[in-house]
Design a protein around this motif. Structure first.
Motif, PDB file in Angstrom:
ATOM      1  N   ASP A 130      45.436  21.955  23.663  1.00 45.04           N
ATOM      2  CA  ASP A 130      45.218  21.949  22.213  1.00 45.04           C
ATOM      3  C   ASP A 130      46.060  20.883  21.517  1.00 45.04           C
ATOM      4  O   ASP A 130      45.590  20.223  20.577  1.00 45.04           O
ATOM      5  N   ILE A 131      47.302  20.708  21.945  1.00 45.63           N
ATOM      6  CA  ILE A 131      48.163  19.692  21.321  1.00 45.63           C
ATOM      7  C   ILE A 131      47.618  18.296  21.589  1.00 45.63           C
ATOM      8  O   ILE A 131      47.525  17.455  20.684  1.00 45.63           O
TER       9      ILE A 131
ATOM     10  N   ALA B 133      44.528  17.712  19.397  1.00 43.71           N
ATOM     11  CA  ALA B 133      44.827  17.563  17.971  1.00 43.71           C
ATOM     12  C   ALA B 133      45.476  16.213  17.675  1.00 43.71           C
ATOM     13  O   ALA B 133      45.117  15.540  16.702  1.00 43.71           O
TER      14      ALA B 133
ATOM     15  N   SER C 299      42.971  13.278  18.124  1.00 44.43           N
ATOM     16  CA  SER C 299      41.963  13.156  17.072  1.00 44.43           C
ATOM     17  C   SER C 299      42.463  12.316  15.906  1.00 44.43           C
ATOM     18  O   SER C 299      41.673  11.713  15.170  1.00 44.43           O
TER      19      SER C 299
ATOM     20  N   VAL D  21      51.914  19.191  13.293  1.00 46.80           N
ATOM     21  CA  VAL D  21      50.702  19.536  14.044  1.00 46.80           C
ATOM     22  C   VAL D  21      51.062  20.333  15.300  1.00 46.80           C
ATOM     23  O   VAL D  21      50.436  21.358  15.605  1.00 46.80           O
ATOM     24  N   THR D  22      52.069  19.874  16.015  1.00 48.19           N
ATOM     25  CA  THR D  22      52.493  20.573  17.227  1.00 48.19           C
ATOM     26  C   THR D  22      52.979  21.980  16.899  1.00 48.19           C
ATOM     27  O   THR D  22      52.665  22.946  17.615  1.00 48.19           O
TER      28      THR D  22
ATOM     29  N   ARG E  25      52.070  23.921  14.412  1.00 43.51           N
ATOM     30  CA  ARG E  25      50.946  24.807  14.093  1.00 43.51           C
ATOM     31  C   ARG E  25      50.314  25.353  15.363  1.00 43.51           C
ATOM     32  O   ARG E  25      49.941  26.531  15.437  1.00 43.51           O
ATOM     33  N   ILE E  26      50.218  24.517  16.387  1.00 45.93           N
ATOM     34  CA  ILE E  26      49.583  24.947  17.634  1.00 45.93           C
ATOM     35  C   ILE E  26      50.495  25.860  18.435  1.00 45.93           C
ATOM     36  O   ILE E  26      50.053  26.873  18.984  1.00 45.93           O
TER      37      ILE E  26
END
Length: 265
Positions: free
Chosen positions: A81-82, A85, A88, A142-143, A145-146
């Motif tokens: 997931d990281i 994300a 992207s 971002v990291t 949040r995951i």
């Protein structure tokens, strides 16, 4: 364990730690013990040689700890997931360093053996990395949040840790080596998300943030990436079939603070 007062727990743990220091951290040192009164009024003495995890790890860290099977699944999911994300946004290309593996536990630091094993994932590294503080802060966010979504909590940067803020010798070491202890000027950041005996490490490096050229020379000499985002996962756990046995072995130690290790195993 409900009647172990916080003051009593602290005092007994400190007493045990003092004994350990007097004896010295050697293979010949006697394992420390801690005494307390349980909820039925009985005096209980635990021998830390029987502690089923390593010295320095709290019993509470394993009260709802992941199993080896859960850790493996979390590792695959959170790292995937990281990468997705971050890619992207930054179009990263990733490669791996090292192999994922479980490592059997050894001594517990008190002359006994741990029941757990430790997992280290493959380390994923991007081929490039942005250079600005704003982009690095966005990568941390971002990291975080995951990792929070997967139950590890948010990423805490090394520089935000209370120990760093109060340890002037640590800051002096950074200044001596890198010319600054200001994270806004350093060419690397590191942060960790940690909970329930599992963790994720985020490391960011970009030598272009260092105008002296020393960073570029250091990474060239070491062979490590000069511009990269790296992520890796780890956990300390037992197989699901052994989880009940670990919980039972930890139960006499719940609420106590482990003393300093007395052996180097």
């Amino acid at each position: 364990m409900g009647n172990k007062s916080a003051a009593h727990r602290r005092w007994t743990a400190l007493a045990a730690a003092s004994v350990a220091l007097l004896l010295g951290a050697s293979a010949c040192a006697a394992p420390p013990t801690t005494s307390y009164t349980n909820e039925t009024g009985q005096e209980v003495t635990v021998n830390w040689k029987d502690y089923p995890v390593s010295a320095g790890l709290l019993p509470e860290d394993f009260s709802h700890a992941v199993t080896q099977e859960e850790a493996q699944a979390t590792s695959d999911a959170v790292l995937t997931d990281i990468r997705a994300a971050l890619t992207s946004v930054h179009a990263f290309e990733w490669s791996t360093r090292g192999e994922a593996a479980w490592f059997p536990g050894g001594g517990n630091g008190y002359g006994g053996k741990v029941m757990t094993s430790t997992f280290n994932s493959t380390q994923w590294e991007s081929a490039t990395a942005p250079a600005s503080n704003a982009e690095w802060e966005e990568i941390v966010a971002v990291t975080s949040r995951i990792t929070t979504k997967h139950g590890l909590g948010g990423v805490q940067l090394l520089f935000d840790h209370e120990n760093f803020k109060t340890d002037h010798s640590w800051q002096k070491d950074l200044i001596d080596k890198y010319g600054t202890a200001d994270p806004q000027r350093l060419w690397w950041w590191e942060g960790t998300a940690y909970t329930r005996s599992q963790w994720l490490v985020l490391h960011m490096v970009n030598v272009d943030r260092d105008t002296t050229g020393a960073a570029a020379k250091e990474t060239e000499d070491s062979g490590l990436p000069a511009r990269s985002i790296s992520i890796s996962y780890g956990a300390t756990a037992v197989p699901a079939k052994d989880q009940a046995a670990l919980t039972q072995a930890l139960e006499p130690f719940v609420g106590l603070t482990p003393p300093e290790a007395t052996t180097s195993d």
